[in-house]
Design an enzyme around this catalytic site. Sequence first.
Site, PDB file in Angstrom:
ATOM      1  N   HIS A 120       0.918  -1.396  -0.018  1.00  0.00           N
ATOM      2  CA  HIS A 120      -0.117  -0.104  -0.032  1.00  0.00           C
ATOM      3  C   HIS A 120       0.939   1.170  -0.139  1.00  0.00           C
ATOM      4  O   HIS A 120       1.917   1.203   0.586  1.00  0.00           O
ATOM      5  CB  HIS A 120      -0.861  -0.046   1.112  1.00  0.00           C
ATOM      6  CG  HIS A 120      -0.449   0.109   2.391  1.00  0.00           C
ATOM      7  ND1 HIS A 120      -0.321   1.459   2.886  1.00  0.00           N
ATOM      8  CD2 HIS A 120      -0.289  -0.555   3.465  1.00  0.00           C
ATOM      9  CE1 HIS A 120       0.071   1.263   4.104  1.00  0.00           C
ATOM     10  NE2 HIS A 120       0.314   0.283   4.587  1.00  0.00           N
ATOM     11  N   ASP A 132       5.534   2.724   7.170  1.00  0.00           N
ATOM     12  CA  ASP A 132       4.215   2.132   6.888  1.00  0.00           C
ATOM     13  C   ASP A 132       3.424   2.996   5.829  1.00  0.00           C
ATOM     14  O   ASP A 132       2.714   4.049   6.093  1.00  0.00           O
ATOM     15  CB  ASP A 132       3.624   2.162   8.263  1.00  0.00           C
ATOM     16  CG  ASP A 132       2.101   1.455   7.978  1.00  0.00           C
ATOM     17  OD1 ASP A 132       2.010   0.835   7.006  1.00  0.00           O
ATOM     18  OD2 ASP A 132       1.379   1.734   9.008  1.00  0.00           O
ATOM     19  N   GLU A 166      -5.490   1.723   2.071  1.00  0.00           N
ATOM     20  CA  GLU A 166      -5.274   0.688   3.018  1.00  0.00           C
ATOM     21  C   GLU A 166      -5.630   1.042   4.318  1.00  0.00           C
ATOM     22  O   GLU A 166      -6.217   0.334   5.148  1.00  0.00           O
ATOM     23  CB  GLU A 166      -3.956   0.151   2.747  1.00  0.00           C
ATOM     24  CG  GLU A 166      -3.709  -1.269   3.615  1.00  0.00           C
ATOM     25  CD  GLU A 166      -3.101  -1.096   5.090  1.00  0.00           C
ATOM     26  OE1 GLU A 166      -2.975   0.052   5.321  1.00  0.00           O
ATOM     27  OE2 GLU A 166      -2.938  -1.968   5.749  1.00  0.00           O
ATOM     28  N   GLU A 167      -5.138   2.344   4.737  1.00  0.00           N
ATOM     29  CA  GLU A 167      -5.124   2.505   6.051  1.00  0.00           C
ATOM     30  C   GLU A 167      -6.787   2.736   6.710  1.00  0.00           C
ATOM     31  O   GLU A 167      -6.854   2.756   7.721  1.00  0.00           O
ATOM     32  CB  GLU A 167      -4.445   4.057   6.614  1.00  0.00           C
ATOM     33  CG  GLU A 167      -2.790   3.777   6.171  1.00  0.00           C
ATOM     34  CD  GLU A 167      -2.318   2.716   7.326  1.00  0.00           C
ATOM     35  OE1 GLU A 167      -2.938   2.197   8.005  1.00  0.00           O
ATOM     36  OE2 GLU A 167      -0.980   2.973   7.297  1.00  0.00           O
ATOM     37  N   ASP A 195       4.569  -5.045   3.705  1.00  0.00           N
ATOM     38  CA  ASP A 195       3.935  -3.791   4.426  1.00  0.00           C
ATOM     39  C   ASP A 195       4.834  -3.801   5.610  1.00  0.00           C
ATOM     40  O   ASP A 195       4.727  -4.499   6.713  1.00  0.00           O
ATOM     41  CB  ASP A 195       2.351  -4.335   4.612  1.00  0.00           C
ATOM     42  CG  ASP A 195       1.733  -2.967   5.725  1.00  0.00           C
ATOM     43  OD1 ASP A 195       0.447  -3.187   5.639  1.00  0.00           O
ATOM     44  OD2 ASP A 195       2.291  -2.036   5.813  1.00  0.00           O
ATOM     45  N   HIS A 282       2.544   4.834  12.885  1.00  0.00           N
ATOM     46  CA  HIS A 282       1.423   5.662  12.919  1.00  0.00           C
ATOM     47  C   HIS A 282       1.616   7.211  13.281  1.00  0.00           C
ATOM     48  O   HIS A 282       0.962   7.576  13.822  1.00  0.00           O
ATOM     49  CB  HIS A 282      -0.108   5.151  13.133  1.00  0.00           C
ATOM     50  CG  HIS A 282      -0.567   4.087  12.118  1.00  0.00           C
ATOM     51  ND1 HIS A 282      -1.817   3.337  12.531  1.00  0.00           N
ATOM     52  CD2 HIS A 282      -0.072   3.514  10.866  1.00  0.00           C
ATOM     53  CE1 HIS A 282      -1.728   2.572  11.378  1.00  0.00           C
ATOM     54  NE2 HIS A 282      -0.706   2.410  10.432  1.00  0.00           N
TER      55      HIS A 282
END
Length: 534
Positions: A120, A132, A166-167, A195, A282
């Site tokens: 992603h 990420d 994707e998130e 990922d 994140h």
Amino acid sequence: MKWKTRLGAGVTALAAVLGAVTAPAATAAPAATLAAPDISLANVKAHLNQLQAIANNNGGTRSARGGGYAASVSYVENLLKQAGYTTTRQTCTSCLGQSQNLIAEWPQGDASQVIMLGAHLDSVSAGPGINDNGSGSASILEVALTLARTNPAMAKRVRFGWWADEESGLVGSKYYVNNLPSTERTKIKTYLNFDMIGSKNWGYFVYDDVASIKAVFDEYFTSIGIPTEGDSEGDGRSDHASFKNAGIPVGGLATGAGDIKSSAQAQKWGGTAGAPFDNCYHRACDTTSNIPDAPLEKNSDAIAYALWKLAVAPTQGNDFSVSLNPASGTVQPGQSLQVAVSTATTSGSAQSIALSASGLPAGATASFSPATISSGGSSTLTITTSSSTPTGTFPVTVTADGANADHTATFSLGVGSSSCAPVTNAARLDIPDYPGAAVSSTANVAGCARNASGTTKVEVHITHTYRGDLVIDLVAPDGTAYRLKNSSSDSTPNLDTTYTVDASSEAANGAWRLRIRDVGPADTGYLSSWTLTV
């Protein structure tokens, strides 16, 4: 990797398209699979730097909300197109912002047997998402470009996917799989997902959904002495779940997200026990400084190993590979550059190879030294442009014509005129002081290639203490001589001058010569001369 359910979604990204490209099936061959090439860590990191720059220009994120994701798609797509991939954008109507998936297919191999790799490309809104999932996206991008550069014979079709949104819950990959006709789904024999493969406190996790696929990755890691574990943290939380739910065999790699590294894992892999695998997961600190080299390099090579193992055709008789270093370069009109051409015998015996180049822009020429080599040998490609060569980017194809096989590699030639790149030539000048003493003097000549305004500048700076009848001429590439100094009428020994050429009326680019002469009673002709090429 997507947010855990308790955190909720909240990230926009782009989604994209599949264009199923068909081509004649490759003929089967017996023998061993061609060994996978080493994936350049420097190139992977260069892609990450570009993704970081995109985030910096879009409020610190690559989510679709600020345009960072769309810019990321454009960056990846442009490189793939230049390399010869068939690319398609698929608008995901269920994705936030109706963003796009990007699909790229290498148009070789059996189109009824597809090996697909994906990652992603979006980030969370809180940060740039360099681990990420810039890490997975950049790695498969460089693997794709390496496949194009080495151009091996393919047994199966290879397809790459960069997923949007994707998130928010794997939205882009779900849309892609759900909109595939059943006949297209059955063509995908394996989907490999990547990922977060550059976590700072890393582990080496291999998806264990399908034992035979896991064994391929484990084979590579065993060969370099690294133990692995199954990836329990990522189960159902990344895009492989979209394919797995459709009955497609899946595999992949990860280095860990927010889970805590145990003492046993720290003993196995190093790092810090009791800390998250990625403490910037994140968060805004998920930047290029959050990515260590070791896991990024090893996982990139593992991806290439699996791809070559699953999709590249077995070798047939005598064969070789060809590669270029660097794979791209930029010159100003009138300049030249050199490219190292390397070959390797990949099976059987060495063979004679004739090298040639095509796709050059007008006014440019290519030469090889030597032009004929034996596989396993190397050559130097020199590309020379002229002052009339147009600006732009040109894919130059290098063809290696062997006795038993032919291969090509592509060099991206950039010709630009937006800047005036300075070049300098310094020399020590010894001027004999009549009747015989030597005076130590220095001279420095600097110039730059043709700039945006159509001029070329040549600067001359000379420091000396000679007091004789010294004349200094600057000789242009077209043979015109310009008198810069005449000591018989100028007692100042030093010289500091700039000559600006109107490139529209004079031969500006080429070899400029600075010529020194003593015209006194014992005139012995020109005493010194050196050349500056601009």
